[in-house]
Design an enzyme around this catalytic site. Structure first.
Site, PDB file in Angstrom:
ATOM      1  N   CYS A   5       2.269  11.707   7.371  1.00 52.31           N
ATOM      2  CA  CYS A   5       1.020  10.951   7.394  1.00 52.31           C
ATOM      3  C   CYS A   5      -0.185  11.855   7.644  1.00 52.31           C
ATOM      4  O   CYS A   5      -0.216  12.578   8.646  1.00 52.31           O
ATOM      5  CB  CYS A   5       1.111   9.878   8.484  1.00 52.31           C
ATOM      6  SG  CYS A   5      -0.436   9.024   8.812  1.00 52.31           S
ATOM      7  N   TYR A  61      -6.441   7.142  -1.537  1.00 48.59           N
ATOM      8  CA  TYR A  61      -5.685   5.889  -1.423  1.00 48.59           C
ATOM      9  C   TYR A  61      -6.337   4.777  -2.247  1.00 48.59           C
ATOM     10  O   TYR A  61      -5.634   3.967  -2.867  1.00 48.59           O
ATOM     11  CB  TYR A  61      -5.595   5.462   0.042  1.00 48.59           C
ATOM     12  CG  TYR A  61      -4.615   6.269   0.854  1.00 48.59           C
ATOM     13  CD1 TYR A  61      -3.314   5.822   1.057  1.00 48.59           C
ATOM     14  CD2 TYR A  61      -4.987   7.487   1.427  1.00 48.59           C
ATOM     15  CE1 TYR A  61      -2.409   6.555   1.797  1.00 48.59           C
ATOM     16  CE2 TYR A  61      -4.089   8.234   2.161  1.00 48.59           C
ATOM     17  CZ  TYR A  61      -2.800   7.763   2.352  1.00 48.59           C
ATOM     18  OH  TYR A  61      -1.909   8.505   3.080  1.00 48.59           O
TER      19      TYR A  61
END
Length: 327
Positions: A41, A172
């Site tokens: 992440c 994203y």
């Protein structure tokens, strides 16, 4: 995802702060808390880099989740018996529900958990690193750099805001877009901002001033994932990082700086993105490439001057239990 088919990142739900004065009820105490991360992440990777640079490994012990979570959330299957050896839990969601048994939102990393109670303290990824830099000063190692110098905070904040909106989160927005026009807009903003950053960094070694700051940490965690996942998986494919002379050299400079590359696990990164995002990659096949050996090649950024750690010193090698497989 909202009604406009545009990806919207959910705000952090638990935003308590761990501070020197304990104003939110959570005082800075060495060994009291556990930092839970996934090395996959980018938001969690910020905290890994900052923790290393500041020498907080003993003060804030680490729990590393499996990069491939399931419907029950991030899991501790990398640990013996599938449980974190300190918290005794199999899933990070258990700490969230210890804090709020009615909570039904997302389970995200980084997360800081209070060991005595087993309760989540915060999942505020935007604030965690800033507090490590400012509120945890008494526990910093000797020679720790100042990653958020007061005199430069306005400029650092400005860069972090632009980088977050169009680059960190922008990949994203492009990758999870459900309509062409939403993807096109995010793609355009991403590469316009990358071009601006590249032009800026052509003449100076770091984003702000002549030393590494929080702004560099936040940009790095996206750049280091760019060719491995964002270029193909998220369709951010105007060009690769390796095809931008300035950004590629800048990213290699940071990667080769102690505290940056030694926190990066490309295996975790690739397996997470390609195996978890089944709506984007339904086969769950993990690509073999790209060739990662270039990350260790000379970057020549030292010719621009700058002092990576300012008046401080590099961090020592990571603890043996935190060593990542080298390239």
């Amino acid at each position: 995802m909202n009604d406009s088919a545009e990806f919207q990142r959910s705000p952090s739900h638990f935003t308590d702060r761990i501070t020197a004065d304990g104003g939110d009820g959570w005082p800075v105490e060495p060994g009291r808390y556990r930092l839970v991360v996934s090395r996959a992440c980018p938001w969690a990777s910020r905290s890994l880099v900052v923790r290393r640079l500041l020498g907080l490994e003993d003060a804030l012990p680490l729990a590393v989740a499996d990069p491939v979570q399931d419907e029950r959330s991030w899991r501790f299957t990398l640990d013996p018996d599938g449980r974190d050896p300190v918290l005794g839990i199999a899933f990070l969601s258990e700490a969230y529900h210890a804090r709020d048994k009615e909570y039904d939102g997302g389970i995200s990393v980084p997360a800081i958990v209070d060991v005595p109670s087993g309760k989540l303290v915060t999942n505020d990824y935007q604030r965690i690193t800033l507090d490590l830099e400012t509120e945890w000063r008494a526990l910093h190692r000797e020679g720790a750099p100042d990653l958020y110098p007061e005199a430069l905070r306005d400029e650092i904040d400005d860069w972090m805001d632009r980088v977050y909106r169009d680059i960190n989160n922008g990949v994203y927005v492009a990758g999870f877009a459900k309509r062409q026009e939403k993807y096109d807009a995010a793609y355009a903003r991403l590469f316009a901002r990358l071009d601006q950053v590249s032009e800026h960094l052509a003449g100076q070694r770091y984003l702000v001033g002549d030393t590494i700051t929080e702004a560099d940490v936040r940009l790095f965690t996206t750049l280091v994932r760019f060719d491995a996942v964002y270029h193909g998986h998220f369709k951010c494919n105007r060009n690769k990082l390796t095809e931008d002379r300035v950004l590629w050299a800048y990213a290699r400079d940071l990667f080769q700086t102690p505290g940056f590359g030694d926190t990066v696990d490309f295996d975790h990164i690739k397996r997470h993105y390609y195996m978890v995002h089944e709506d984007i990659n339904p086969t769950r096949i993990v690509p073999r490439g790209p060739d990662l050996r270039g990350w260790r090649t000379p970057h020549h950024r030292e010719e621009l001057g700058g002092r990576p750690f300012g008046d401080g010193t590099p961090p020592p090698p990571p603890p043996p239990e935190e060593v990542v497989q080298p390239l």
